[in-house]
Design a protein around this motif. Sequence first.
Motif, PDB file in Angstrom:
ATOM      1  N   THR A 228     -10.823  -4.114  -3.223  1.00  0.00           N
ATOM      2  CA  THR A 228      -9.744  -3.796  -2.236  1.00  0.00           C
ATOM      3  C   THR A 228      -8.960  -2.748  -2.854  1.00  0.00           C
ATOM      4  O   THR A 228      -8.030  -3.300  -3.862  1.00  0.00           O
ATOM      5  CB  THR A 228      -9.014  -4.809  -1.323  1.00  0.00           C
ATOM      6  OG1 THR A 228     -10.017  -5.679  -0.675  1.00  0.00           O
ATOM      7  CG2 THR A 228      -7.920  -4.420  -0.551  1.00  0.00           C
TER       8      THR A 228
ATOM      9  N   GLY B 120      -5.891  -2.773  -7.749  1.00  0.00           N
ATOM     10  CA  GLY B 120      -6.510  -3.521  -6.385  1.00  0.00           C
ATOM     11  C   GLY B 120      -7.009  -4.635  -7.071  1.00  0.00           C
ATOM     12  O   GLY B 120      -6.948  -5.046  -8.172  1.00  0.00           O
TER      13      GLY B 120
ATOM     14  N   GLY C 261       0.719  -1.274  -0.089  1.00  0.00           N
ATOM     15  CA  GLY C 261      -0.109  -0.105   0.046  1.00  0.00           C
ATOM     16  C   GLY C 261       0.673   1.257   0.017  1.00  0.00           C
ATOM     17  O   GLY C 261       2.072   1.183   0.578  1.00  0.00           O
TER      18      GLY C 261
ATOM     19  N   LYS D 103      -5.177   2.286   2.320  1.00  0.00           N
ATOM     20  CA  LYS D 103      -5.873   0.929   1.916  1.00  0.00           C
ATOM     21  C   LYS D 103      -7.162   0.978   2.423  1.00  0.00           C
ATOM     22  O   LYS D 103      -7.334   0.739   3.566  1.00  0.00           O
ATOM     23  CB  LYS D 103      -4.829  -0.046   2.050  1.00  0.00           C
ATOM     24  CG  LYS D 103      -5.447  -1.582   1.891  1.00  0.00           C
ATOM     25  CD  LYS D 103      -4.319  -2.704   2.312  1.00  0.00           C
ATOM     26  CE  LYS D 103      -4.880  -3.842   1.652  1.00  0.00           C
ATOM     27  NZ  LYS D 103      -3.877  -4.970   2.022  1.00  0.00           N
TER      28      LYS D 103
ATOM     29  N   PRO E 204      -5.351  -0.617  -2.506  1.00  0.00           N
ATOM     30  CA  PRO E 204      -4.324  -0.061  -1.350  1.00  0.00           C
ATOM     31  C   PRO E 204      -3.784   0.937  -1.574  1.00  0.00           C
ATOM     32  O   PRO E 204      -2.798   1.597  -0.705  1.00  0.00           O
ATOM     33  CB  PRO E 204      -3.375  -1.323  -1.768  1.00  0.00           C
ATOM     34  CG  PRO E 204      -3.525  -1.870  -3.132  1.00  0.00           C
ATOM     35  CD  PRO E 204      -4.717  -1.692  -3.370  1.00  0.00           C
ATOM     36  N   ASN E 205      -3.893   1.733  -2.721  1.00  0.00           N
ATOM     37  CA  ASN E 205      -3.010   3.134  -2.964  1.00  0.00           C
ATOM     38  C   ASN E 205      -3.921   4.318  -3.055  1.00  0.00           C
ATOM     39  O   ASN E 205      -3.830   5.125  -3.940  1.00  0.00           O
ATOM     40  CB  ASN E 205      -2.179   3.007  -4.155  1.00  0.00           C
ATOM     41  CG  ASN E 205      -1.198   2.010  -4.017  1.00  0.00           C
ATOM     42  OD1 ASN E 205      -0.853   1.334  -2.842  1.00  0.00           O
ATOM     43  ND2 ASN E 205      -0.702   1.583  -5.039  1.00  0.00           N
TER      44      ASN E 205
ATOM     45  N   SER F 298     -11.069  -1.330   1.631  1.00  0.00           N
ATOM     46  CA  SER F 298     -11.985  -2.331   1.326  1.00  0.00           C
ATOM     47  C   SER F 298     -13.453  -1.966   1.366  1.00  0.00           C
ATOM     48  O   SER F 298     -14.096  -1.394   2.355  1.00  0.00           O
ATOM     49  CB  SER F 298     -11.754  -3.784   1.981  1.00  0.00           C
ATOM     50  OG  SER F 298     -10.909  -4.360   1.593  1.00  0.00           O
TER      51      SER F 298
END
Length: 421
Positions: free
Chosen positions: A350, A334, A260, A264, A352-353, A266
């Motif tokens: 999801t 993702g 990440g 991050k 992460p960035n 979800s």
Amino acid sequence: MTIPSHIIDMLHKVRARFQIEPIQERMLPSDAEFTTLRPVRKASVSSVEKYWNRLQETASPMDQNALADPLTMADPDVFSANIENFIGTVKMPVGVIGPLRINGLNAHGDFHVPMATTEAALVASYARGAYASTKSGGISTALLYEGVIRTPAFVFDDLLNAGMFVEWVVNEIEPLKAAAESTTQHGKLVSVEPVVDNNIVFLICRYTTGDAAGQNMVTIATNALCENIAARCPITMKAWYIEGNFSGDKKASFLGLVTGRGRKVSASVTLTAEVVEKTLGTSVQAMLDYGQVANLGSHLSGQLGAQAHFANGLAALYIATGQDAACVAESAIGITRMEPRGDDLFCSVTMPNILVGSVGGGTSLPSQSAGLNILGLKGAGKGSALAEVAAATCLCGEISIVAAIAAGHFTRAHENLARHR
């Protein structure tokens, strides 16, 4: 080796089109005098007029009126902190989707999401996904981790010195942390992770950045850390660089996918079979069948992650709310998942960035400030909620596009909303 005939044909066409001598003349160096533009930070009515006078050969008064319109020119200085050589503002169409119900750790409620884009059908698609998600009870979101990274590089004569440098850094973490954090009120250095490649050492410096996206914040902090190292480290180094191109800044990278860079998040929703059929015009099984093929395509083509079009939603949201649009390059990676839950469909992303901020950068500009106000997420304490909204918005786009392609509606929708509008 025989050259394929289609390549020979192409070369013949190129040769027939271009005559060598005129091309050589056109590409010779020119010694004609010119006056270059020098960066000017302070925007004013007179500075804007000066630039437009220079552009008269190619731009018309109508062009000037389009960019340097009366509202923009009422106070040009408001843009000075965000741009140099200011000549006006670009107007992009902004649409809105929602209400998008989000049941999140940080974002909780019904949100109207502004999206700035020139791509017809995009807002309609995300709005459909938002409607389906809200009809199914809303999207659950959670900020799982945060940490913006900068990765300075240090060059030594040999591997031995590189190893001794890492040992020194490990023993000096506290003063280095103090040096970095002395540059910022909100940034905190949470880890320093060395990566050694023979005589070169990368330091993965990871920060939390409060409610800001934090790109500039971590650069300035890391520079202070590096200067502290250069001043005190007894190991002789040949050179150091503020960024070793390891962090994934504005680039899709495996490092970003795994660890990440930014926030991050979800997001998930379980769509009822009834909503899939009545709202999305397809079936749960059809979406699962297409999702399986799309997942295979992601793997075979070497994508970082597996998703349909995160970049569409992120770019539109980033532009509408004053984020750094170039960060879409790294934010748009993702995983999208779709799985059966009895007769219903579980959908999740999801990411992460996600690099967003509710303060700093372009968030204070008039139009972008309005976008954040529409969301109710402008100012301190709202950065994490904004990241969750970004992930939820992308999930809406994934749901809609998978449904459209599964049902065979994708091309028709673009013809009706774009080409034949």
